[in-house]
Design a protein around this motif. Structure first.
Motif, PDB file in Angstrom:
ATOM      1  N   ASN A 148      17.549 -23.114   5.048  1.00 14.48           N
ATOM      2  CA  ASN A 148      16.933 -24.805   4.491  1.00 14.48           C
ATOM      3  C   ASN A 148      16.994 -25.145   5.637  1.00 14.48           C
ATOM      4  O   ASN A 148      15.962 -25.810   6.665  1.00 14.48           O
ATOM      5  N   THR A 149      17.351 -24.601   7.235  1.00 12.55           N
ATOM      6  CA  THR A 149      17.085 -24.939   8.951  1.00 12.55           C
ATOM      7  C   THR A 149      16.391 -24.564   9.247  1.00 12.55           C
ATOM      8  O   THR A 149      15.955 -24.974  10.358  1.00 12.55           O
ATOM      9  N   VAL A 150      16.227 -23.460   8.727  1.00 14.82           N
ATOM     10  CA  VAL A 150      14.752 -22.499   9.852  1.00 14.82           C
ATOM     11  C   VAL A 150      14.517 -23.843   9.241  1.00 14.82           C
ATOM     12  O   VAL A 150      13.194 -24.266   9.857  1.00 14.82           O
ATOM     13  N   LEU A 151      13.734 -23.626   7.800  1.00 13.62           N
ATOM     14  CA  LEU A 151      12.339 -24.478   7.352  1.00 13.62           C
ATOM     15  C   LEU A 151      12.464 -26.095   8.049  1.00 13.62           C
ATOM     16  O   LEU A 151      11.419 -26.466   8.507  1.00 13.62           O
ATOM     17  N   LEU A 152      13.092 -26.643   7.950  1.00 12.51           N
ATOM     18  CA  LEU A 152      13.621 -28.251   8.510  1.00 12.51           C
ATOM     19  C   LEU A 152      13.201 -27.490  10.607  1.00 12.51           C
ATOM     20  O   LEU A 152      12.416 -28.759  10.656  1.00 12.51           O
ATOM     21  N   GLY A 153      13.854 -27.099  11.091  1.00 12.27           N
ATOM     22  CA  GLY A 153      12.333 -26.465  12.522  1.00 12.27           C
ATOM     23  C   GLY A 153      11.686 -26.880  12.244  1.00 12.27           C
ATOM     24  O   GLY A 153      10.812 -27.194  12.837  1.00 12.27           O
ATOM     25  N   ALA A 154      10.494 -25.949  11.670  1.00 11.31           N
ATOM     26  CA  ALA A 154       9.347 -25.799  11.005  1.00 11.31           C
ATOM     27  C   ALA A 154       8.602 -26.797  11.003  1.00 11.31           C
ATOM     28  O   ALA A 154       8.451 -27.537  11.232  1.00 11.31           O
ATOM     29  N   VAL A 155       9.693 -27.910   9.729  1.00 13.43           N
ATOM     30  CA  VAL A 155       8.952 -29.522   9.593  1.00 13.43           C
ATOM     31  C   VAL A 155       8.801 -29.968  11.335  1.00 13.43           C
ATOM     32  O   VAL A 155       8.137 -30.983  11.473  1.00 13.43           O
ATOM     33  N   SER A 156       9.896 -30.018  12.027  1.00 11.56           N
ATOM     34  CA  SER A 156      10.750 -30.931  13.111  1.00 11.56           C
ATOM     35  C   SER A 156       9.383 -30.853  14.344  1.00 11.56           C
ATOM     36  O   SER A 156       8.426 -31.765  14.884  1.00 11.56           O
ATOM     37  N   LYS A 157       9.016 -29.693  14.196  1.00 14.08           N
ATOM     38  CA  LYS A 157       7.344 -29.238  14.858  1.00 14.08           C
ATOM     39  C   LYS A 157       5.945 -30.173  14.890  1.00 14.08           C
ATOM     40  O   LYS A 157       5.603 -29.981  15.862  1.00 14.08           O
ATOM     41  N   ARG A 158       6.293 -30.872  12.844  1.00 15.69           N
ATOM     42  CA  ARG A 158       4.798 -30.811  12.886  1.00 15.69           C
ATOM     43  C   ARG A 158       5.306 -32.408  12.854  1.00 15.69           C
ATOM     44  O   ARG A 158       4.526 -33.579  12.137  1.00 15.69           O
TER      45      ARG A 158
END
Ligand SMILES: Cc1ncc(C[n+]2csc(CCOP(=O)(O)OP(=O)(O)O)c2C)c(N)n1
Ligand code: SF4
Ligand code: SF4
Lengths: 193, 584
Positions: A148-158
């Motif tokens: 989930n934190t990997v995904l969160l990182g990807a979202v944060s970039k956007r």
């Protein structure tokens, strides 16, 4: 600060940790000085049902629910559930989705089949779609449970939020012993193109 | 201090700041987390009551001797607590008493969609309705002031989208002017015999008139003028949807939804060209506005069923909806019992025995879902046993035998026990299965009088279900291991044959109980590929750990996810080919 409210919809399957991810998002936005509202239905979430959480932030947020067709980002933890809730996104919206299929009860007992080509169908409707191999990246970061934190990182970039607020929120919400792995997982997600 | 809190967390904080000493509740979505948060404050005695009526009575007792008390429940809980509530309106309070009632428009996790605002009017007490978490905190504090100033219990109504939404909240301090509880006798006020109650009724009517007048200048009833074309009266979560969907409209935001500040409504109506009421569920405000002769549009355009959303409000006002993508129909994803849930084997057995299952409310209601599909009725908490008695009274003997009531431990102690006493007393002939999984699981695993612990995590007495049933006169009481399918089948079949009341108690815990030593998972199982004949027998229990893998061309096979399996061993008992074994 502009008056625009940013709308994020988190979807997946009960037990996947969606509620915690939504908490981290909300905390980050508050730390960054925004008004934040978050809404979800979690009565049955523990028992594998479909889960949706709405997070909205901006100068002033009224309804805690993302209006149909007004979502900026769909943050998906599972493919079929992400496809199911695409109607919440605005045309041209962004999808960040975990490359994962979890069979619902009718598929488990062999009555129905898991719908084919979910990722492709999402990409057809929303070309701005990032498919994330959350599980494998999390293993690389040191623990499969940090997907989930990997995904969160990807979202944060956007999202246009300074990195330090994300880090501060993660430090606050993630248990000490899992922190290092999660910060690493976050950076891996943030690095995804 | 600023934090992001849910409505429920904010209500708990508000109660703490208001100096509440006693908080009591029976769990129910979406109200449960209020008490799970008051328990964090050591100044508050927080407890789970056996049901909502008892919870309210505990609150009343504390109030009458001078302490501020908080009682919380879901909307249908008020039905259970209604008896003391009606009379409490007459007695009034001593220490402030606030009853939080959490409604569930859209039935996210409830059996009906009742609008509890009607209770405030029926019971004749004030009701406040917050629109976000900050208001949850502020209104809770205010509710105690109103309660003591007007000598009345106060209802605070939330809905799922208020209780379970989070928004930013600024905290205050706990007030330190709270008086101590002490015995003060005042029978004329607190003993509601006809002679006393007759006089109190006048007090109640005057109080309502006074509150309606004072409501005009109550800051939580506020007018937001934006233009004169269109005025909307609204409250609670609907206010937020109105602000979102109709940003130009003038708004009369009601913080107190009963009694209504009629003079303020008249004044607002006179300032706008067209008046609307936007409210979820019943035309509660609308009908009262119409009754004072003010023309208003409401349910002609606003849906009466389900919750409102910004989109639904836009649609009601004929505004264009946002473009959105349509997607293909997908398999549903309903909730399912956990892997290893102790309820599963019982429902599998009931289905095999073709029982007519008089159901009740809890995790075990999921026994209704395919493939178990073993529940025939479900009305309200505790109803299963009385309904079984009724059905058994009138069915012919062969069909009578099929009647089996199933009820969870918490539900049995809530209101099922009365039904069982009635069944024995009136010589009812049906089988009752108490599914004792040692916890109130459905609402998130709360302790109950059978679990041996209190909400404040103190060890306490445990109800002995077997002894209890015997004490009320059940002659046939048997305890079974619900994970042993042979035992389930033999015992349930025998008791179904018996022409008198019998009780079967299951004795395996919920797999999600966190308390050390209560649930012990077994070793995970696996399907030995070569041995699996693809007969699908193990799929009949609907365990989420078992997946059917369709074969290409030939038969498929079952697969067990070792990470999900809790090793309950139920599936292996169904496999005639001994293909399910302990995973290596
Ligand atoms: C009057 C009322 N109060 C509360 C609820 C919410 N509720 C539904 S099921 C349940 C408890 C079920 O516990 P139990 O009977 O032990 O069954 P389990 O879920 O553990 O299987 C509660 C509190 C309700 N539906 N009605
Ligand atoms: S929470 Fe407990 S009682 Fe409910 S389905 Fe899961 S194991 Fe069964
Ligand atoms: S033993 Fe079988 S039925 Fe029990 S949890 Fe594991 S897979 Fe499910």
């Amino acid at each position: 600060m502009s008056d625009k409210v940013t709308n994020i919809v988190l979807v997946g399957v009960g037990g996947q940790g969606i509620l915690l991810a939504a908490e981290i998002l909300s905390e980050t936005f508050m730390l960054a000085g925004f008004d934040v509202k978050k809404s979800e239905i979690h009565g049955m979430s523990q028992r594998g049902g479909s889960v949706v959480s709405h997070v909205r932030y901006g100068k002033e947020v009224f309804s805690p629910m993302v209006p149909e067709g007004d979502g900026d980002i769909l943050f998906g933890f599972e493919l079929m559930e992400s496809y199911r809730y695409l109607s919440l996104l605005k045309p041209g919206g962004t999808v960040v989705v975990n490359d994962l299929c979890i069979a619902p009860p009718s598929v488990l007992i062999g009555q129905e089949q898991y719908p084919a080509d979910m990722a492709l169908k999402i990409q057809e409707l929303f070309p701005d779609c990032l498919l994330v191999d959350g599980q494998n990246l999390a293993i690389q970061a040191g623990n499969a449970r940090a997907a989930n934190t990997v995904l969160l990182g990807a979202v944060s970039k956007r999202l246009d939020i300074e990195e330090k607020y994300w880090i501060e929120a993660i430090e606050k919400m993630v248990p000490k012993k899992a922190l290092e792995v999660n910060l690493k997982a976050f950076q891996m997600g943030r690095g995804l193109k | 201090m600023k934090e992001i809190l849910s409505g429920n967390e904010a209500i708990a904080r508000g109660a703490y700041e208001a100096g509440v000493k006693v908080a009591c509740a029976y769990p129910g979505t979406p109200s449960t987390e209020i008490l799970e948060n008051t328990v964090r404050y050591k100044e508050i005695d927080s407890s789970w009551a056996t049901n909502e009526k008892v919870a309210l009575e505990v609150g009343i007792g504390a109030s009458f001797v001078g302490a501020r008390s908080l009682v919380t429940m879901k909307h249908v809980g008020v039905n259970v607590a209604a008896d003391p509530l009606f009379t409490l309106s007459y007695t009034g309070v001593n220490g402030g008493l606030v009853l939080v009632c959490a409604d569930d428009p859209e039935l996210h996790s409830s059996q009906d969609e009742q609008d509890s605002r009607n209770y405030a009017k029926f019971v004749k007490i004030p009701m406040l309705e917050p629109s976000d978490s900050q208001e949850c905190l502020d209104f809770t504090r205010l509710a105690y002031e109103i309660s003591e100033k007007y000598d009345t219990p106060v209802m605070l109504r939330t809905t799922t989208r208020i209780s379970h939404s989070k928004s930013v909240v600024t905290f205050g301090e706990r007030i330190d002017t709270i008086k101590d509880a002490k015995l003060e006798r005042n029978p004329a006020k607190f003993v509601m015999l006809p002679g006393n109650a007759r006089g109190r009724h006048y007090v109640v009517e005057d109080r309502t008139l006074q509150l309606s007048k004072d409501g005009v200048s109550l800051p939580i009833n506020r007018v937001e003028m934006r233009g004169t074309k269109m005025g909307v009266i609204t409250a609670g979560i609907s206010y937020q949807h109105v602000r979102e969907a109709l940003p130009e409209a003038s708004v009369l935001k009601l913080g107190m939804v009963h009694p209504l500040p009629f003079d303020l409504i008249r004044e607002f109506a006179s300032k706008v060209d067209k008046l609307y009421v936007v409210e979820e569920l019943d035309p509660f405000i609308e009908e009262q506005v119409k009754a004072i002769g003010i023309p208003v549009t409401g349910k002609e355009i606003i849906p009466i069923c389900g919750e409102l959303t910004p989109g639904r409000v836009r649609k009601a006002f004929g505004l264009p909806e946002n473009a959105s993508s349509t997607v293909e129909k997908l398999p549903g994803r309903p909730p399912n019992m956990c892997p290893g849930c102790p309820h599963r084997g019982v429902f599998y057995t009931l289905k095999q025995l073709n029982a007519y299952v008089s159901g009740d409310i809890g995790c075990y209601t999921l026994g209704f879902m395919p493939p178990l599909s073993a529940m025939d009725t479900c009305v309200c908490m505790g109803a299963s046993i009385g309904m079984a008695t009724g059905a058994a009274k009138v069915l012919p003997p062969e069909e009578r035998k099929k009647v089996v009531a199933v009820i969870g431990d918490s539900t049995f102690l809530h209101t099922g026990i009365n039904g069982l006493m009635d069944m024995v007393y009136n010589k009812g002939a049906a089988t009752v299965i108490i599914l004792d999984n040692r916890i109130t699981a459905m609402t998130g695993r709360q302790e109950n009088p059978g679990s041996g612990h209190t909400l404040m995590n103190d060890p306490t007495n445990e109800v002995d279900f077997e002894l209890l049933c015997k004490a009320i006169g059940v002659k046939n009481v048997r305890t079974i291991n619900p994970l042993d399918l042979d035992e389930c089948r033999t015992v349930i079949a025998e008791e179904m044959e018996r022409p008198e009341t019998s009780v079967i108690i299951t004795d395996k815990p919920c797999v999600l109980i966190k308390r050390e030593g209560v649930f012990k998972p077994g070793a995970p199982l696996q399907v030995v590929d070569d041995a699996c004949a693809g007969c699908r027998a193990c799929l009949k229990i609907g365990c989420p750990a078992i997946e059917w893998i369709p074969g290409s061309g030939k038969k498929g096979k079952a697969h067990i996810d070792p990470l999900l399996c809790n090793g309950c061993d139920v599936c292996s008992q169904l496999c005639k080919f001994s293909a399910i074994k302990e995973a290596k």
